[in-house]
Scaffold this motif. Structure first.
Motif, PDB file in Angstrom:
ATOM      1  N   GLY A  65      -3.460   6.323   0.768  1.00  0.00           N
ATOM      2  CA  GLY A  65      -3.052   5.610  -0.144  1.00  0.00           C
ATOM      3  C   GLY A  65      -1.391   6.160  -0.395  1.00  0.00           C
ATOM      4  N   ASN A  66      -1.023   7.300  -0.411  1.00  0.00           N
ATOM      5  CA  ASN A  66       0.245   7.768  -0.496  1.00  0.00           C
ATOM      6  C   ASN A  66       1.081   7.304   0.556  1.00  0.00           C
ATOM      7  OD1 ASN A  66       0.118   9.057  -3.129  1.00  0.00           O
ATOM      8  ND2 ASN A  66      -0.810  11.158  -1.798  1.00  0.00           N
ATOM      9  N   CYS A  67       0.746   7.148   2.014  1.00  0.00           N
ATOM     10  CA  CYS A  67       1.522   6.662   2.932  1.00  0.00           C
ATOM     11  C   CYS A  67       1.882   5.290   2.577  1.00  0.00           C
ATOM     12  CB  CYS A  67       0.346   6.632   4.212  1.00  0.00           C
ATOM     13  SG  CYS A  67       1.458   6.170   5.659  1.00  0.00           S
ATOM     14  N   TRP A  68       0.989   4.193   2.227  1.00  0.00           N
ATOM     15  CA  TRP A  68       1.016   2.941   2.068  1.00  0.00           C
ATOM     16  C   TRP A  68       2.049   2.980   0.762  1.00  0.00           C
ATOM     17  CZ3 TRP A  68      -3.596  -0.764   2.347  1.00  0.00           C
ATOM     18  CH2 TRP A  68      -4.043  -0.802   3.710  1.00  0.00           C
ATOM     19  N   LEU A  69       1.767   3.499  -0.114  1.00  0.00           N
ATOM     20  CA  LEU A  69       2.839   3.454  -1.375  1.00  0.00           C
ATOM     21  C   LEU A  69       4.179   3.787  -0.895  1.00  0.00           C
ATOM     22  CD1 LEU A  69       0.803   5.078  -4.166  1.00  0.00           C
ATOM     23  CD2 LEU A  69       1.638   2.648  -4.225  1.00  0.00           C
ATOM     24  N   HIS A  70       4.683   4.833  -0.128  1.00  0.00           N
ATOM     25  CA  HIS A  70       5.672   5.265   0.362  1.00  0.00           C
ATOM     26  C   HIS A  70       6.262   4.252   1.126  1.00  0.00           C
ATOM     27  CE1 HIS A  70       8.490   7.681   3.017  1.00  0.00           C
ATOM     28  NE2 HIS A  70       8.713   8.392   1.787  1.00  0.00           N
TER      29      HIS A  70
ATOM     30  N   GLN B  87      10.888  -1.133  -0.642  1.00  0.00           N
ATOM     31  CA  GLN B  87      11.081  -2.486  -1.128  1.00  0.00           C
ATOM     32  C   GLN B  87      11.684  -2.596  -2.389  1.00  0.00           C
ATOM     33  OE1 GLN B  87       7.547  -5.220  -0.725  1.00  0.00           O
ATOM     34  NE2 GLN B  87       7.489  -4.729   1.356  1.00  0.00           N
ATOM     35  N   CYS B  88      11.591  -1.404  -3.293  1.00  0.00           N
ATOM     36  CA  CYS B  88      12.228  -1.271  -4.575  1.00  0.00           C
ATOM     37  C   CYS B  88      12.697   0.190  -4.831  1.00  0.00           C
ATOM     38  CB  CYS B  88      11.373  -1.839  -5.525  1.00  0.00           C
ATOM     39  SG  CYS B  88       9.597  -0.761  -5.478  1.00  0.00           S
ATOM     40  N   ALA B  89      13.283   0.608  -3.825  1.00  0.00           N
ATOM     41  CA  ALA B  89      13.858   2.169  -3.869  1.00  0.00           C
ATOM     42  C   ALA B  89      14.629   2.322  -4.987  1.00  0.00           C
ATOM     43  CB  ALA B  89      14.202   2.629  -2.697  1.00  0.00           C
ATOM     44  N   MET B  90      15.682   1.380  -5.122  1.00  0.00           N
ATOM     45  CA  MET B  90      16.512   1.667  -6.132  1.00  0.00           C
ATOM     46  C   MET B  90      15.927   1.773  -7.766  1.00  0.00           C
ATOM     47  SD  MET B  90      20.077  -0.214  -4.685  1.00  0.00           S
ATOM     48  CE  MET B  90      20.916   0.235  -6.164  1.00  0.00           C
TER      49      MET B  90
ATOM     50  N   GLY C  14      14.265   4.421 -12.207  1.00  0.00           N
ATOM     51  CA  GLY C  14      13.229   4.344 -13.404  1.00  0.00           C
ATOM     52  C   GLY C  14      13.125   3.048 -14.153  1.00  0.00           C
ATOM     53  N   LYS C  15      13.407   2.207 -13.502  1.00  0.00           N
ATOM     54  CA  LYS C  15      13.234   0.566 -13.888  1.00  0.00           C
ATOM     55  C   LYS C  15      12.085   0.310 -13.382  1.00  0.00           C
ATOM     56  CE  LYS C  15      18.055  -0.567 -13.555  1.00  0.00           C
ATOM     57  NZ  LYS C  15      18.951  -1.265 -12.843  1.00  0.00           N
ATOM     58  N   PRO C  16      11.331  -0.535 -14.234  1.00  0.00           N
ATOM     59  CA  PRO C  16      10.117  -1.137 -13.941  1.00  0.00           C
ATOM     60  C   PRO C  16       9.907  -1.906 -12.554  1.00  0.00           C
ATOM     61  CG  PRO C  16      10.359  -1.608 -16.008  1.00  0.00           C
ATOM     62  CD  PRO C  16      11.766  -0.818 -15.566  1.00  0.00           C
ATOM     63  N   CYS C  17       9.028  -1.509 -11.923  1.00  0.00           N
ATOM     64  CA  CYS C  17       8.974  -2.226 -10.537  1.00  0.00           C
ATOM     65  C   CYS C  17       7.552  -2.055  -9.949  1.00  0.00           C
ATOM     66  CB  CYS C  17       9.995  -1.659  -9.577  1.00  0.00           C
ATOM     67  SG  CYS C  17       9.747  -2.049  -7.914  1.00  0.00           S
ATOM     68  N   ARG C  18       6.807  -3.146  -9.295  1.00  0.00           N
ATOM     69  CA  ARG C  18       5.682  -3.057  -8.608  1.00  0.00           C
ATOM     70  C   ARG C  18       5.411  -3.521  -7.389  1.00  0.00           C
ATOM     71  NH1 ARG C  18       1.024  -5.006 -10.898  1.00  0.00           N
ATOM     72  NH2 ARG C  18       0.269  -5.891  -9.051  1.00  0.00           N
ATOM     73  N   LYS C  19       6.881  -3.619  -6.658  1.00  0.00           N
ATOM     74  CA  LYS C  19       6.750  -4.027  -5.282  1.00  0.00           C
ATOM     75  C   LYS C  19       5.919  -3.116  -4.467  1.00  0.00           C
ATOM     76  CE  LYS C  19      11.091  -6.594  -5.668  1.00  0.00           C
ATOM     77  NZ  LYS C  19      12.466  -6.537  -5.255  1.00  0.00           N
ATOM     78  N   HIS C  20       5.927  -1.856  -4.612  1.00  0.00           N
ATOM     79  CA  HIS C  20       5.313  -1.035  -3.786  1.00  0.00           C
ATOM     80  C   HIS C  20       3.786  -1.186  -3.819  1.00  0.00           C
ATOM     81  CE1 HIS C  20       5.853   0.721  -7.547  1.00  0.00           C
ATOM     82  NE2 HIS C  20       5.160   2.120  -7.225  1.00  0.00           N
ATOM     83  N   ILE C  21       3.413  -1.612  -5.144  1.00  0.00           N
ATOM     84  CA  ILE C  21       1.990  -1.816  -5.402  1.00  0.00           C
ATOM     85  C   ILE C  21       1.731  -2.980  -4.853  1.00  0.00           C
ATOM     86  CG2 ILE C  21       0.316  -2.204  -7.324  1.00  0.00           C
ATOM     87  CD1 ILE C  21       2.023  -0.104  -9.073  1.00  0.00           C
ATOM     88  N   ASP C  22       2.390  -4.153  -4.941  1.00  0.00           N
ATOM     89  CA  ASP C  22       2.110  -5.197  -4.205  1.00  0.00           C
ATOM     90  C   ASP C  22       1.828  -5.206  -2.725  1.00  0.00           C
ATOM     91  OD1 ASP C  22       2.017  -6.662  -6.940  1.00  0.00           O
ATOM     92  OD2 ASP C  22       4.053  -7.389  -6.649  1.00  0.00           O
ATOM     93  N   PHE C  23       2.932  -4.347  -2.270  1.00  0.00           N
ATOM     94  CA  PHE C  23       2.697  -4.058  -0.695  1.00  0.00           C
ATOM     95  C   PHE C  23       1.305  -3.586  -0.516  1.00  0.00           C
ATOM     96  CE2 PHE C  23       3.249  -0.870   2.695  1.00  0.00           C
ATOM     97  CZ  PHE C  23       4.109  -1.732   3.682  1.00  0.00           C
ATOM     98  N   CYS C  24       0.559  -2.716  -1.102  1.00  0.00           N
ATOM     99  CA  CYS C  24      -0.486  -2.178  -0.736  1.00  0.00           C
ATOM    100  C   CYS C  24      -1.684  -3.261  -0.968  1.00  0.00           C
ATOM    101  CB  CYS C  24      -0.811  -0.980  -1.971  1.00  0.00           C
ATOM    102  SG  CYS C  24       0.139   0.438  -1.531  1.00  0.00           S
ATOM    103  N   LEU C  25      -1.496  -3.954  -2.071  1.00  0.00           N
ATOM    104  CA  LEU C  25      -2.418  -5.009  -2.479  1.00  0.00           C
ATOM    105  C   LEU C  25      -2.571  -6.102  -1.331  1.00  0.00           C
ATOM    106  CD1 LEU C  25      -1.855  -5.414  -6.453  1.00  0.00           C
ATOM    107  CD2 LEU C  25      -4.033  -4.383  -5.079  1.00  0.00           C
TER     108      LEU C  25
ATOM    109  N   VAL D 176     -10.854   1.554   1.578  1.00  0.00           N
ATOM    110  CA  VAL D 176     -10.816   2.642   0.723  1.00  0.00           C
ATOM    111  C   VAL D 176      -9.611   3.577   0.512  1.00  0.00           C
ATOM    112  CG1 VAL D 176     -12.251   4.772  -0.022  1.00  0.00           C
ATOM    113  CG2 VAL D 176     -13.360   2.714   1.069  1.00  0.00           C
ATOM    114  N   LEU D 177      -8.850   3.527  -0.542  1.00  0.00           N
ATOM    115  CA  LEU D 177      -7.674   3.911  -0.721  1.00  0.00           C
ATOM    116  C   LEU D 177      -7.813   5.592  -1.111  1.00  0.00           C
ATOM    117  CD1 LEU D 177      -6.266   1.112  -0.337  1.00  0.00           C
ATOM    118  CD2 LEU D 177      -4.747   2.166  -1.790  1.00  0.00           C
TER     119      LEU D 177
END
Length: 138
Positions: free
Chosen positions: A50-55, A60-63, A68-79, A93-94
């Motif tokens: 799971g950490n690898c996929w989140l990384h 996609q939203c590193a900046m 500290g700005k709200p972002c969920r692109k990394h979560i959407d990537f995993c989904l 199974v993550l």
């Protein structure tokens, strides 16, 4: 040595390259690996780092993440990746890391120093108006 920005270089503190995972693992498995279509794994369960996929998704939203700005692109990537597996009948199974291992303390410290250096460089580039350069650092 401190940079003109006041940041300390990770290169100055460690000349050792930083690696994720087990160095050389994929190359070592090359002789026994085969290209297969994902559908050949239908009805199986796949354990995912799971950490690898989140990384991977964080690029996609590193900046946003770094500032500290709200972002969920990394979560959407995993989904999206999970949905791909599920479409092919694979149960994902993550798996996420547990406690930090004492054996990896030096590796974690080096990664932390490198992240701090890159963040500092990115902030410096942003102040100069170099958005592409800042994105590359984040």
């Amino acid at each position: 040595e401190p940079h003109a920005t006041g940041c300390v270089s990770a290169r100055a503190t460690s000349e050792r390259a930083l690696h994720m995972g087990i160095l050389g693992l994929l190359k070592a498995l090359d002789d026994v690996s085969q290209d297969r279509h994902i559908s050949e794994y239908a009805s199986l369960r796949a354990a995912i780092d799971g950490n690898c996929w989140l990384h991977a998704g964080a690029s996609q939203c590193a900046m946003e993440l770094a500032s500290g700005k709200p972002c969920r692109k990394h979560i959407d990537f995993c989904l999206r990746r999970m949905a791909l597996l599920e479409r092919h009948g694979i149960e994902p199974v993550l798996v996420f890391d547990g406690d930090a291992l004492p054996e990896k303390r030096q590796t974690h410290e080096e990664r932390s120093r490198r992240r701090a250096e890159k963040r500092c460089e990115a902030e410096h580039r942003l102040r100069r108006g170099d958005l592409p350069g800042a994105r590359a650092c984040f």
